[in-house]
Design a protein around this motif. Structure first.
Motif, mmCIF file in Angstrom:
data_model
loop_
_atom_site.group_PDB
_atom_site.id
_atom_site.type_symbol
_atom_site.label_atom_id
_atom_site.label_comp_id
_atom_site.label_asym_id
_atom_site.label_seq_id
_atom_site.Cartn_x
_atom_site.Cartn_y
_atom_site.Cartn_z
ATOM 1 N N ASP A 251 0.839 -1.197 0.000
ATOM 2 C CA ASP A 251 0.000 0.000 0.000
ATOM 3 C C ASP A 251 0.869 1.239 0.000
ATOM 4 O O ASP A 251 1.659 1.465 0.918
ATOM 5 N N CYS A 252 0.724 2.038 -1.049
ATOM 6 C CA CYS A 252 1.453 3.302 -1.178
ATOM 7 C C CYS A 252 0.504 4.486 -1.077
ATOM 8 O O CYS A 252 0.910 5.627 -1.293
ATOM 9 N N SER A 253 -0.760 4.220 -0.769
ATOM 10 C CA SER A 253 -1.762 5.290 -0.742
ATOM 11 C C SER A 253 -1.791 6.019 0.600
ATOM 12 O O SER A 253 -2.132 7.199 0.657
ATOM 13 N N GLY A 254 -1.479 5.309 1.676
ATOM 14 C CA GLY A 254 -1.569 5.916 2.998
ATOM 15 C C GLY A 254 -2.993 6.202 3.431
ATOM 16 O O GLY A 254 -3.230 7.046 4.289
ATOM 17 N N THR A 255 -3.958 5.480 2.865
ATOM 18 C CA THR A 255 -5.364 5.694 3.188
ATOM 19 C C THR A 255 -5.971 4.437 3.793
ATOM 20 O O THR A 255 -5.487 3.322 3.560
ATOM 21 N N ARG A 256 -7.049 4.606 4.544
ATOM 22 C CA ARG A 256 -7.729 3.442 5.119
ATOM 23 C C ARG A 256 -8.261 2.512 4.037
ATOM 24 O O ARG A 256 -8.038 1.293 4.099
ATOM 25 N N PRO A 257 -8.969 3.021 2.993
ATOM 26 C CA PRO A 257 -9.452 2.095 1.957
ATOM 27 C C PRO A 257 -8.323 1.391 1.217
ATOM 28 O O PRO A 257 -8.444 0.210 0.870
ATOM 29 N N LEU A 261 -7.737 -2.672 1.079
ATOM 30 C CA LEU A 261 -7.647 -3.419 -0.168
ATOM 31 C C LEU A 261 -6.368 -4.256 -0.216
ATOM 32 O O LEU A 261 -6.386 -5.409 -0.663
ATOM 33 N N ALA A 262 -5.265 -3.688 0.236
ATOM 34 C CA ALA A 262 -4.010 -4.440 0.235
ATOM 35 C C ALA A 262 -4.131 -5.714 1.063
ATOM 36 O O ALA A 262 -3.558 -6.755 0.719
ATOM 37 N N LEU A 263 -4.893 -5.659 2.146
ATOM 38 C CA LEU A 263 -5.112 -6.844 2.983
ATOM 39 C C LEU A 263 -6.104 -7.812 2.344
ATOM 40 O O LEU A 263 -5.881 -9.019 2.291
ATOM 41 N N GLU A 264 -7.209 -7.264 1.835
ATOM 42 C CA GLU A 264 -8.256 -8.116 1.269
ATOM 43 C C GLU A 264 -7.803 -8.827 -0.004
ATOM 44 O O GLU A 264 -8.221 -9.961 -0.276
ATOM 45 N N ALA A 265 -6.968 -8.168 -0.789
ATOM 46 C CA ALA A 265 -6.544 -8.735 -2.074
ATOM 47 C C ALA A 265 -5.297 -9.595 -1.968
ATOM 48 O O ALA A 265 -4.811 -10.105 -2.981
ATOM 49 N N GLY A 276 2.883 3.755 2.902
ATOM 50 C CA GLY A 276 2.235 5.062 2.806
ATOM 51 C C GLY A 276 2.090 5.708 4.182
ATOM 52 O O GLY A 276 1.633 5.070 5.132
ATOM 53 N N GLU A 277 2.481 6.980 4.294
ATOM 54 C CA GLU A 277 2.395 7.705 5.563
ATOM 55 C C GLU A 277 0.964 8.140 5.873
ATOM 56 O O GLU A 277 0.147 8.325 4.976
ATOM 57 N N GLY A 278 0.698 8.348 7.169
ATOM 58 C CA GLY A 278 -0.550 8.968 7.617
ATOM 59 C C GLY A 278 -1.720 8.008 7.706
ATOM 60 O O GLY A 278 -1.635 6.823 7.383
ATOM 61 N N GLY A 279 -2.850 8.557 8.174
ATOM 62 C CA GLY A 279 -4.087 7.786 8.219
ATOM 63 C C GLY A 279 -4.061 6.695 9.276
ATOM 64 O O GLY A 279 -3.283 6.719 10.225
ATOM 65 N N ASP A 280 -4.948 5.720 9.098
ATOM 66 C CA ASP A 280 -5.027 4.613 10.049
ATOM 67 C C ASP A 280 -5.314 3.318 9.304
ATOM 68 O O ASP A 280 -5.443 3.300 8.082
#
Length: 357
Positions: A251-257, A261-265, A276-280
């Protein structure tokens, strides 16, 4: 230093979504230091979020704040002068500058992870003058050789974004037996796709919300498929791999969605890398993590040895980081460059001395 001027103009970030040019003295190298004539200097997303837009502390909350120095922590160039005690590098050498100066004595520094130094870590462009100027005063120990086959723009991209992607993929174990999913196709995601291809990933799949970035990513020539983000993305990844998902996701988005997706896929026994920095992070635990037996890697930049290794590997793979650059500006147009990087840029934005547009 008779061939260098005494004054120069560098980029200062006041924190109000503007970039200013200010006058500075050209520094002289002291003990263990080199003066680097900048060939290219990248604009990083962390500079946008935490300095350009006015959040004065790292992560916008605490930590080492921006000290009003010349901006830019992705420098690459040619050494033009060396101070006493410099032993490995000298005038004429082409270098990438690792963007953190550590104490050099703690265990993390001795492993080359200056980013994790706990004893006075300083970053170029944050706590000491960075690369958005014609010259940069650098510690010799932060210099990494730039192979002749690579350009200064290549070097600037390796200095942060490509190094970050490489470390995340190294830890996750990308190989020829693994499909790779890259979530978020900004500059770091583009880097991950290119490096994943170089490391031999069976298939490289990208997911991105922005249509313009999906179109730009498709031109890189390293993705087997570029998908829009959405409820069906994980199922599409499973179909494309034929293995129920990707063996490695990053994940390079740093976003919750994006992280979800990185986990689900990820396929069973898969490896998930978070860079990715930030978020949760929010996830269902049993079916998504435990029952698929996933391994999660959290990675923050890379080490000095790995950055040098990456530069050599890119030459061996025949890959050029500069291919992900969508826009280049001269220092005098730094305001336009930062506005584009903070807005609707398709790919990476860099500053190159003398660049007209």
């Amino acid at each position: 230093m008779t061939s260098t001027p005494s004054r120069m103009r560098g980029v200062f970030l006041p924190g109000d979504s503007t970039a200013e040019l200010r006058e500075y003295d050209v520094p002289r190298p002291g003990h263990g230091q080199v003066l680097v004539e900048i060939g290219a200097s990248g604009i990083c997303g962390s500079d946008i979020g935490f300095i350009y837009r006015g959040y004065k502390g790292y992560r916008g909350v605490d930590g080492p704040a921006y000290r009003g120095v010349i901006a830019g922590h992705e420098p690459s160039g040619r050494i033009v002068a060396a101070g006493p005690g410099v032993r490995r590098f000298g005038p004429g050498d082409r270098v990438i500058v690792y963007h953190i100066v550590g104490c050099g004595l703690c265990d993390n520094c001795r492993r080359g992870h200056y980013i994790s130094c706990g004893y006075g870590r300083e970053s170029y462009g944050w706590q000491r003058d960075g690369g958005h100027a014609p010259y940069l005063l650098a510690e010799e120990r932060t210099c990494v050789p730039l192979p002749d086959e690579l350009s200064y723009v290549d070097g600037a991209l390796i200095a942060c974004g490509f190094g970050t992607a490489y470390e995340g993929l190294r830890r996750a174990g990308v190989s020829g037996d693994a499909d790779l999913l890259v979530v978020g196709l900004g500059p770091v995601g583009l880097a991950a796709g290119m490096i994943g291809r170089g490391m031999g990933a069976r298939k490289v799949i990208g997911v991105e919300t922005a249509e313009a970035r999906r179109a730009w990513a498709a031109t890189a020539g390293v993705f087997d498929a570029v998908l829009p983000a959405g409820d069906d993305a994980a199922e599409e990844v499973a179909d494309l791999t034929g293995r129920g998902g990707a063996a490695v996701t990053i994940d390079c988005s740093g976003t919750r969605p994006g992280r979800s997706l990185a986990l689900e896929a990820a396929a069973e026994w898969g490896h998930v890398s978070l860079v990715g920095e930030g978020g949760d992070l929010h996830t269902e635990v049993s079916d998504t993590l435990l029952h698929k037996q996933l391994t999660i890697h959290a990675s923050w930049v890379t080490s000095l040895p790995a950055m040098s290794e990456l530069a050599r590997n890119l030459v061996g793979w025949g890959l050029r980081p500069e291919k992900v650059v969508s826009d280049a500006f001269g220092f005098e147009r730094a305001g336009e460059a930062y506005a584009l990087a903070a807005g609707a840029s398709k790919g990476k934005v860099v500053l190159v001395p003398g660049e007209a547009s």
